[in-house]
Design a protein around this motif. Structure first.
Motif, PDB file in Angstrom:
ATOM      1  N   ALA A 175       1.173   2.826  -3.613  1.00 57.82           N
ATOM      2  CA  ALA A 175       0.554   2.119  -4.719  1.00 57.82           C
ATOM      3  C   ALA A 175      -0.284   3.120  -5.511  1.00 57.82           C
ATOM      4  O   ALA A 175      -0.877   4.044  -4.934  1.00 57.82           O
ATOM      5  CB  ALA A 175      -0.329   0.993  -4.198  1.00 57.82           C
ATOM      6  N   ASP A 176      -0.352   2.933  -6.810  1.00 58.05           N
ATOM      7  CA  ASP A 176      -1.113   3.860  -7.654  1.00 58.05           C
ATOM      8  C   ASP A 176      -2.573   3.940  -7.212  1.00 58.05           C
ATOM      9  O   ASP A 176      -3.194   5.002  -7.298  1.00 58.05           O
ATOM     10  CB  ASP A 176      -1.042   3.417  -9.109  1.00 58.05           C
ATOM     11  CG  ASP A 176       0.320   3.664  -9.730  1.00 58.05           C
ATOM     12  OD1 ASP A 176       0.609   3.057 -10.774  1.00 58.05           O
ATOM     13  OD2 ASP A 176       1.106   4.460  -9.170  1.00 58.05           O
ATOM     14  N   SER A 177      -3.106   2.841  -6.726  1.00 52.29           N
ATOM     15  CA  SER A 177      -4.531   2.785  -6.377  1.00 52.29           C
ATOM     16  C   SER A 177      -4.879   3.640  -5.160  1.00 52.29           C
ATOM     17  O   SER A 177      -6.059   3.925  -4.940  1.00 52.29           O
ATOM     18  CB  SER A 177      -4.943   1.331  -6.118  1.00 52.29           C
ATOM     19  OG  SER A 177      -4.170   0.781  -5.063  1.00 52.29           O
ATOM     20  N   VAL A 178      -3.884   4.056  -4.379  1.00 51.85           N
ATOM     21  CA  VAL A 178      -4.184   4.834  -3.170  1.00 51.85           C
ATOM     22  C   VAL A 178      -3.598   6.239  -3.211  1.00 51.85           C
ATOM     23  O   VAL A 178      -3.842   7.035  -2.293  1.00 51.85           O
ATOM     24  CB  VAL A 178      -3.693   4.104  -1.904  1.00 51.85           C
ATOM     25  CG1 VAL A 178      -4.252   2.694  -1.838  1.00 51.85           C
ATOM     26  CG2 VAL A 178      -2.174   4.103  -1.803  1.00 51.85           C
ATOM     27  N   LYS A 179      -2.843   6.547  -4.248  1.00 51.11           N
ATOM     28  CA  LYS A 179      -2.241   7.881  -4.342  1.00 51.11           C
ATOM     29  C   LYS A 179      -3.311   8.965  -4.298  1.00 51.11           C
ATOM     30  O   LYS A 179      -4.334   8.864  -4.972  1.00 51.11           O
ATOM     31  CB  LYS A 179      -1.422   8.003  -5.631  1.00 51.11           C
ATOM     32  CG  LYS A 179      -0.084   7.292  -5.578  1.00 51.11           C
ATOM     33  CD  LYS A 179       0.680   7.469  -6.892  1.00 51.11           C
ATOM     34  CE  LYS A 179       2.025   6.753  -6.830  1.00 51.11           C
ATOM     35  NZ  LYS A 179       2.759   6.854  -8.122  1.00 51.11           N
ATOM     36  N   GLY A 180      -3.044   9.995  -3.493  1.00 53.67           N
ATOM     37  CA  GLY A 180      -3.990  11.097  -3.369  1.00 53.67           C
ATOM     38  C   GLY A 180      -5.082  10.861  -2.350  1.00 53.67           C
ATOM     39  O   GLY A 180      -5.821  11.790  -2.002  1.00 53.67           O
ATOM     40  N   ARG A 181      -5.204   9.626  -1.859  1.00 58.11           N
ATOM     41  CA  ARG A 181      -6.228   9.316  -0.869  1.00 58.11           C
ATOM     42  C   ARG A 181      -5.622   8.887   0.471  1.00 58.11           C
ATOM     43  O   ARG A 181      -6.187   9.189   1.523  1.00 58.11           O
ATOM     44  CB  ARG A 181      -7.142   8.195  -1.371  1.00 58.11           C
ATOM     45  CG  ARG A 181      -7.866   8.519  -2.662  1.00 58.11           C
ATOM     46  CD  ARG A 181      -8.887   7.441  -3.018  1.00 58.11           C
ATOM     47  NE  ARG A 181      -8.280   6.144  -3.254  1.00 58.11           N
ATOM     48  CZ  ARG A 181      -8.575   5.045  -2.558  1.00 58.11           C
ATOM     49  NH1 ARG A 181      -9.465   5.084  -1.574  1.00 58.11           N
ATOM     50  NH2 ARG A 181      -7.983   3.886  -2.850  1.00 58.11           N
ATOM     51  N   PHE A 182      -4.518   8.183   0.426  1.00 56.84           N
ATOM     52  CA  PHE A 182      -3.864   7.686   1.637  1.00 56.84           C
ATOM     53  C   PHE A 182      -2.592   8.479   1.898  1.00 56.84           C
ATOM     54  O   PHE A 182      -1.899   8.899   0.964  1.00 56.84           O
ATOM     55  CB  PHE A 182      -3.483   6.213   1.495  1.00 56.84           C
ATOM     56  CG  PHE A 182      -4.645   5.253   1.451  1.00 56.84           C
ATOM     57  CD1 PHE A 182      -5.957   5.687   1.329  1.00 56.84           C
ATOM     58  CD2 PHE A 182      -4.405   3.886   1.525  1.00 56.84           C
ATOM     59  CE1 PHE A 182      -7.010   4.795   1.280  1.00 56.84           C
ATOM     60  CE2 PHE A 182      -5.441   2.975   1.486  1.00 56.84           C
ATOM     61  CZ  PHE A 182      -6.744   3.433   1.354  1.00 56.84           C
ATOM     62  N   THR A 183      -2.279   8.646   3.176  1.00 50.55           N
ATOM     63  CA  THR A 183      -1.044   9.317   3.571  1.00 50.55           C
ATOM     64  C   THR A 183      -0.347   8.501   4.651  1.00 50.55           C
ATOM     65  O   THR A 183      -0.956   8.191   5.679  1.00 50.55           O
ATOM     66  CB  THR A 183      -1.315  10.728   4.102  1.00 50.55           C
ATOM     67  OG1 THR A 183      -1.989  11.495   3.097  1.00 50.55           O
ATOM     68  CG2 THR A 183      -0.003  11.425   4.456  1.00 50.55           C
ATOM     69  N   VAL A 217       0.843  -1.189   0.000  1.00 50.12           N
ATOM     70  CA  VAL A 217       0.000   0.000   0.000  1.00 50.12           C
ATOM     71  C   VAL A 217       0.886   1.249   0.000  1.00 50.12           C
ATOM     72  O   VAL A 217       0.744   2.128  -0.837  1.00 50.12           O
ATOM     73  CB  VAL A 217      -0.928   0.017   1.228  1.00 50.12           C
ATOM     74  CG1 VAL A 217      -1.734   1.309   1.257  1.00 50.12           C
ATOM     75  CG2 VAL A 217      -1.850  -1.198   1.210  1.00 50.12           C
ATOM     76  N   ALA A 218       1.792   1.310   0.968  1.00 49.13           N
ATOM     77  CA  ALA A 218       2.689   2.458   1.079  1.00 49.13           C
ATOM     78  C   ALA A 218       3.821   2.099   2.025  1.00 49.13           C
ATOM     79  O   ALA A 218       3.659   1.257   2.912  1.00 49.13           O
ATOM     80  CB  ALA A 218       1.951   3.691   1.604  1.00 49.13           C
ATOM     81  N   HIS A 219       4.976   2.746   1.809  1.00 50.38           N
ATOM     82  CA  HIS A 219       6.024   2.620   2.817  1.00 50.38           C
ATOM     83  C   HIS A 219       6.782   3.936   2.918  1.00 50.38           C
ATOM     84  O   HIS A 219       6.685   4.813   2.037  1.00 50.38           O
ATOM     85  CB  HIS A 219       6.951   1.429   2.588  1.00 50.38           C
ATOM     86  CG  HIS A 219       7.844   1.516   1.411  1.00 50.38           C
ATOM     87  ND1 HIS A 219       8.963   2.321   1.338  1.00 50.38           N
ATOM     88  CD2 HIS A 219       7.799   0.863   0.241  1.00 50.38           C
ATOM     89  CE1 HIS A 219       9.547   2.160   0.188  1.00 50.38           C
ATOM     90  NE2 HIS A 219       8.869   1.289  -0.508  1.00 50.38           N
ATOM     91  N   ILE A 220       7.496   4.085   4.032  1.00 52.36           N
ATOM     92  CA  ILE A 220       8.190   5.330   4.334  1.00 52.36           C
ATOM     93  C   ILE A 220       9.537   5.002   4.952  1.00 52.36           C
ATOM     94  O   ILE A 220       9.654   4.122   5.806  1.00 52.36           O
ATOM     95  CB  ILE A 220       7.333   6.219   5.276  1.00 52.36           C
ATOM     96  CG1 ILE A 220       8.012   7.559   5.547  1.00 52.36           C
ATOM     97  CG2 ILE A 220       6.986   5.488   6.571  1.00 52.36           C
ATOM     98  CD1 ILE A 220       7.085   8.570   6.231  1.00 52.36           C
ATOM     99  N   THR A 221      10.562   5.722   4.497  1.00 48.56           N
ATOM    100  CA  THR A 221      11.893   5.517   5.053  1.00 48.56           C
ATOM    101  C   THR A 221      12.075   6.351   6.315  1.00 48.56           C
ATOM    102  O   THR A 221      11.244   7.189   6.654  1.00 48.56           O
ATOM    103  CB  THR A 221      12.968   5.913   4.034  1.00 48.56           C
ATOM    104  OG1 THR A 221      12.949   7.344   3.866  1.00 48.56           O
ATOM    105  CG2 THR A 221      12.737   5.237   2.693  1.00 48.56           C
ATOM    106  N   SER A 222      13.180   6.122   6.987  1.00 42.86           N
ATOM    107  CA  SER A 222      13.463   6.890   8.202  1.00 42.86           C
ATOM    108  C   SER A 222      13.689   8.373   7.888  1.00 42.86           C
ATOM    109  O   SER A 222      13.540   9.221   8.763  1.00 42.86           O
ATOM    110  CB  SER A 222      14.690   6.319   8.912  1.00 42.86           C
ATOM    111  OG  SER A 222      15.812   6.303   8.039  1.00 42.86           O
ATOM    112  N   ASP A 223      14.026   8.667   6.638  1.00 48.74           N
ATOM    113  CA  ASP A 223      14.202  10.062   6.213  1.00 48.74           C
ATOM    114  C   ASP A 223      12.914  10.692   5.723  1.00 48.74           C
ATOM    115  O   ASP A 223      12.912  11.859   5.311  1.00 48.74           O
ATOM    116  CB  ASP A 223      15.244  10.149   5.094  1.00 48.74           C
ATOM    117  CG  ASP A 223      16.630   9.762   5.567  1.00 48.74           C
ATOM    118  OD1 ASP A 223      17.434   9.287   4.745  1.00 48.74           O
ATOM    119  OD2 ASP A 223      16.896   9.937   6.769  1.00 48.74           O
TER     120      ASP A 223
END
Length: 119
Positions: free
Chosen positions: A60-68, A48-54
């Protein structure tokens, strides 16, 4: 012992919002990255999404603009704010983290939390 504990799933109507949280605990040196996957019935688990320590994010394209996705490094916690939810977002959501301890680096999964989008 390292573990991930998730919270925040539930039932929501289409167009609604939910916020998922995942806290890592144990003898942790660092975590990179942290993220969320989901698995709908009969389908493969997908990122769905991931975030680095920085703070670098990937969605995922299906959630862009809707999920943070966001994280609090001091609390070893990652969040997923989900807005404008659709029925196709229904799935079990799993937290995932690559965790560095003093002795090793391993990938860990949370237990999963159900998100159901339905009227």
């Amino acid at each position: 012992q390292v573990q991930l504990v998730e919270s925040g799933g539930g039932l929501v109507q289409p167009g609604g919002s939910l916020r998922l949280s995942c806290a890592a605990s144990g003898s942790i040196f660092s975590i990179n990255p942290m993220g969320w996957y989901r698995q709908a019935p009969g389908k493969q688990r997908e990122l769905v999404a991931h975030i680095t320590s920085d703070g670098i994010t990937n969605y995922a394209d299906s959630v862009k603009g809707r999920f943070t996705i966001s994280r609090d490094n001091a609390k070893n916690t990652v969040y997923l704010q989900m807005n404008s939810l659709k029925p196709e977002d229904t799935a079990v959501y799993y937290c995932h983290a690559v965790i560095y301890t003093r002795r090793a680096v391993d990938a860990y999964w949370g237990q999963g939390t159900q998100v159901t989008v339905s009227s």
